[in-house]
Design a protein around this motif. Structure first.
Motif, PDB file in Angstrom:
ATOM      1  N   THR A 129       0.085  12.501  -2.112  1.00 39.88           N
ATOM      2  CA  THR A 129      -1.098  11.736  -2.511  1.00 39.88           C
ATOM      3  C   THR A 129      -0.717  10.590  -3.430  1.00 39.88           C
ATOM      4  O   THR A 129      -1.231   9.471  -3.299  1.00 39.88           O
ATOM      5  CB  THR A 129      -2.112  12.660  -3.210  1.00 39.88           C
ATOM      6  OG1 THR A 129      -2.444  13.719  -2.317  1.00 39.88           O
ATOM      7  CG2 THR A 129      -3.367  11.915  -3.600  1.00 39.88           C
ATOM      8  N   SER A 130       0.187  10.844  -4.351  1.00 46.38           N
ATOM      9  CA  SER A 130       0.630   9.803  -5.271  1.00 46.38           C
ATOM     10  C   SER A 130       1.338   8.664  -4.534  1.00 46.38           C
ATOM     11  O   SER A 130       1.154   7.486  -4.864  1.00 46.38           O
ATOM     12  CB  SER A 130       1.560  10.401  -6.321  1.00 46.38           C
ATOM     13  OG  SER A 130       2.111   9.403  -7.107  1.00 46.38           O
ATOM     14  N   VAL A 135       0.805   2.921  -2.969  1.00 47.34           N
ATOM     15  CA  VAL A 135       0.897   1.815  -2.016  1.00 47.34           C
ATOM     16  C   VAL A 135      -0.445   1.106  -1.901  1.00 47.34           C
ATOM     17  O   VAL A 135      -0.514  -0.124  -1.850  1.00 47.34           O
ATOM     18  CB  VAL A 135       1.376   2.318  -0.638  1.00 47.34           C
ATOM     19  CG1 VAL A 135       1.181   1.269   0.437  1.00 47.34           C
ATOM     20  CG2 VAL A 135       2.823   2.714  -0.708  1.00 47.34           C
ATOM     21  N   LEU A 136      -1.517   1.874  -1.870  1.00 49.00           N
ATOM     22  CA  LEU A 136      -2.843   1.260  -1.750  1.00 49.00           C
ATOM     23  C   LEU A 136      -3.250   0.526  -3.021  1.00 49.00           C
ATOM     24  O   LEU A 136      -4.063  -0.392  -2.975  1.00 49.00           O
ATOM     25  CB  LEU A 136      -3.892   2.317  -1.407  1.00 49.00           C
ATOM     26  CG  LEU A 136      -3.799   2.907  -0.008  1.00 49.00           C
ATOM     27  CD1 LEU A 136      -4.843   3.991   0.183  1.00 49.00           C
ATOM     28  CD2 LEU A 136      -3.953   1.831   1.046  1.00 49.00           C
ATOM     29  N   PHE A 140      -3.139  -6.549  -2.342  1.00 47.18           N
ATOM     30  CA  PHE A 140      -4.364  -6.712  -1.578  1.00 47.18           C
ATOM     31  C   PHE A 140      -4.521  -5.523  -0.629  1.00 47.18           C
ATOM     32  O   PHE A 140      -3.572  -5.107   0.035  1.00 47.18           O
ATOM     33  CB  PHE A 140      -4.265  -8.040  -0.822  1.00 47.18           C
ATOM     34  CG  PHE A 140      -5.531  -8.496  -0.195  1.00 47.18           C
ATOM     35  CD1 PHE A 140      -6.678  -8.659  -0.954  1.00 47.18           C
ATOM     36  CD2 PHE A 140      -5.570  -8.791   1.149  1.00 47.18           C
ATOM     37  CE1 PHE A 140      -7.845  -9.097  -0.362  1.00 47.18           C
ATOM     38  CE2 PHE A 140      -6.726  -9.238   1.742  1.00 47.18           C
ATOM     39  CZ  PHE A 140      -7.879  -9.385   0.981  1.00 47.18           C
ATOM     40  N   LEU A 141      -5.704  -4.917  -0.533  1.00 48.86           N
ATOM     41  CA  LEU A 141      -5.943  -3.699   0.242  1.00 48.86           C
ATOM     42  C   LEU A 141      -5.538  -3.814   1.718  1.00 48.86           C
ATOM     43  O   LEU A 141      -4.888  -2.902   2.225  1.00 48.86           O
ATOM     44  CB  LEU A 141      -7.406  -3.273   0.107  1.00 48.86           C
ATOM     45  CG  LEU A 141      -7.772  -1.941   0.746  1.00 48.86           C
ATOM     46  CD1 LEU A 141      -6.968  -0.808   0.118  1.00 48.86           C
ATOM     47  CD2 LEU A 141      -9.248  -1.683   0.610  1.00 48.86           C
ATOM     48  N   PRO A 142      -5.857  -4.894   2.438  1.00 46.86           N
ATOM     49  CA  PRO A 142      -5.421  -4.955   3.844  1.00 46.86           C
ATOM     50  C   PRO A 142      -3.901  -4.938   4.000  1.00 46.86           C
ATOM     51  O   PRO A 142      -3.386  -4.399   4.977  1.00 46.86           O
ATOM     52  CB  PRO A 142      -5.999  -6.276   4.352  1.00 46.86           C
ATOM     53  CG  PRO A 142      -7.189  -6.523   3.501  1.00 46.86           C
ATOM     54  CD  PRO A 142      -6.815  -5.975   2.146  1.00 46.86           C
ATOM     55  N   ILE A 143      -3.183  -5.483   3.039  1.00 49.78           N
ATOM     56  CA  ILE A 143      -1.712  -5.440   3.114  1.00 49.78           C
ATOM     57  C   ILE A 143      -1.232  -4.007   2.923  1.00 49.78           C
ATOM     58  O   ILE A 143      -0.318  -3.547   3.618  1.00 49.78           O
ATOM     59  CB  ILE A 143      -1.093  -6.388   2.068  1.00 49.78           C
ATOM     60  CG1 ILE A 143      -1.455  -7.826   2.401  1.00 49.78           C
ATOM     61  CG2 ILE A 143       0.415  -6.203   2.008  1.00 49.78           C
ATOM     62  CD1 ILE A 143      -1.059  -8.822   1.340  1.00 49.78           C
ATOM     63  N   TYR A 147       0.810  -1.745   5.577  1.00 50.98           N
ATOM     64  CA  TYR A 147       2.067  -1.084   5.198  1.00 50.98           C
ATOM     65  C   TYR A 147       1.996   0.414   5.512  1.00 50.98           C
ATOM     66  O   TYR A 147       2.953   0.988   6.030  1.00 50.98           O
ATOM     67  CB  TYR A 147       2.353  -1.305   3.707  1.00 50.98           C
ATOM     68  CG  TYR A 147       3.682  -0.751   3.265  1.00 50.98           C
ATOM     69  CD1 TYR A 147       4.859  -1.440   3.496  1.00 50.98           C
ATOM     70  CD2 TYR A 147       3.749   0.480   2.618  1.00 50.98           C
ATOM     71  CE1 TYR A 147       6.072  -0.924   3.102  1.00 50.98           C
ATOM     72  CE2 TYR A 147       4.953   1.006   2.215  1.00 50.98           C
ATOM     73  CZ  TYR A 147       6.120   0.296   2.457  1.00 50.98           C
ATOM     74  OH  TYR A 147       7.317   0.812   2.073  1.00 50.98           O
ATOM     75  N   LEU A 148       0.856   1.040   5.202  1.00 52.46           N
ATOM     76  CA  LEU A 148       0.704   2.471   5.503  1.00 52.46           C
ATOM     77  C   LEU A 148       0.708   2.748   6.994  1.00 52.46           C
ATOM     78  O   LEU A 148       1.211   3.786   7.436  1.00 52.46           O
ATOM     79  CB  LEU A 148      -0.577   3.014   4.876  1.00 52.46           C
ATOM     80  CG  LEU A 148      -0.522   3.358   3.409  1.00 52.46           C
ATOM     81  CD1 LEU A 148      -1.872   3.867   2.936  1.00 52.46           C
ATOM     82  CD2 LEU A 148       0.552   4.384   3.123  1.00 52.46           C
ATOM     83  N   SER A 149       0.148   1.840   7.786  1.00 56.14           N
ATOM     84  CA  SER A 149       0.155   2.056   9.229  1.00 56.14           C
ATOM     85  C   SER A 149       1.571   2.003   9.790  1.00 56.14           C
ATOM     86  O   SER A 149       1.875   2.646  10.779  1.00 56.14           O
ATOM     87  CB  SER A 149      -0.740   1.046   9.935  1.00 56.14           C
ATOM     88  OG  SER A 149      -0.190  -0.256   9.856  1.00 56.14           O
ATOM     89  N   GLN A 150       2.458   1.237   9.152  1.00 56.01           N
ATOM     90  CA  GLN A 150       3.836   1.141   9.621  1.00 56.01           C
ATOM     91  C   GLN A 150       4.732   2.219   9.009  1.00 56.01           C
ATOM     92  O   GLN A 150       5.584   2.784   9.686  1.00 56.01           O
ATOM     93  CB  GLN A 150       4.410  -0.228   9.283  1.00 56.01           C
ATOM     94  CG  GLN A 150       3.755  -1.356  10.023  1.00 56.01           C
ATOM     95  CD  GLN A 150       4.282  -2.707   9.583  1.00 56.01           C
ATOM     96  OE1 GLN A 150       5.239  -2.790   8.827  1.00 56.01           O
ATOM     97  NE2 GLN A 150       3.644  -3.762  10.047  1.00 56.01           N
TER      98      GLN A 150
END
Length: 187
Positions: A129-130, A135-136, A140-143, A147-150
């Motif tokens: 969770t941390s 990362v979030l 900027f949130l969309p970035i 990043y999380l999707s990759q």
């Protein structure tokens, strides 16, 4: 022996004896029925009780995994991670890691039984969770979402693994200190 079995294992078949041993082990050590009851089925114990006066292996107060101990570990780790993140200058990743270690250490020191599984799972959850929230929280949130999707799965695996390792080490050192404090000094 299970009540559904109609014949005794006295015919000499070793597989029946093995089956009886496995049934006894899985039933929590319940032995053969008493001769007075003539093999009649006894009522099953309620969900909160156990057959031999000892807790079951998995459940509310199990020997291998206890839901109560897991809830305690999860709450303790969550509070310690939150407090560790609030420390100025060292909050964030170091504060979170220190919080997981300290919470697991305190659980090992206070809890009388070994609860490595529960503490390890709680530490892994806190680490994963941390890692995701760090990362979030950057930029900027969309970035962060891109990043999380990759890299999300490897990030969760590394964060969870680090949390697991810290929790297990902390619990071990807490148990070790507890054993040293409670042991009699030989002289």
């Amino acid at each position: 022996m299970q009540p559904s079995k109609e014949r005794e294992a006295s015919d000499g078949d070793p597989m029946d004896d093995l089956d009886d041993l496995l049934d006894d082990d899985l039933a929590g050590g319940e032995g053969e029925p008493d001769a007075e009851t003539d093999g009649a089925a006894t009522p099953e114990p309620s969900a909160g009780s156990s057959r031999t006066g000892e807790a079951g292996r998995i459940g509310i107060s199990g020997r291998w995994f206890s839901a109560k101990a897991f809830a305690l570990a999860l709450v303790t780790v969550a509070v310690a991670v939150f407090v560790g993140g609030l420390i100025p200058l060292i909050g964030g990743t170091i504060g979170t890691a220190g919080g997981v270690f300290l919470a697991a250490f305190l659980l090992g020191l206070v809890v009388s039984t070994r609860r490595y599984v529960e503490t390890g799972i709680a530490g892994a959850a806190a680490g994963a969770t941390s890692a995701v929230t760090s990362v979030l929280g950057v930029g900027f949130l969309p970035i962060g979402i891109d990043y999380l999707s990759q890299w999300g799965l490897p990030l969760v695996a590394v964060g969870g693994g680090a949390g697991l390792a810290l929790a297990l080490l902390g619990h071990y050192f807490g148990r070790d200190l507890r054993a040293g404090l409670t042991e009699d000094i030989g002289g």
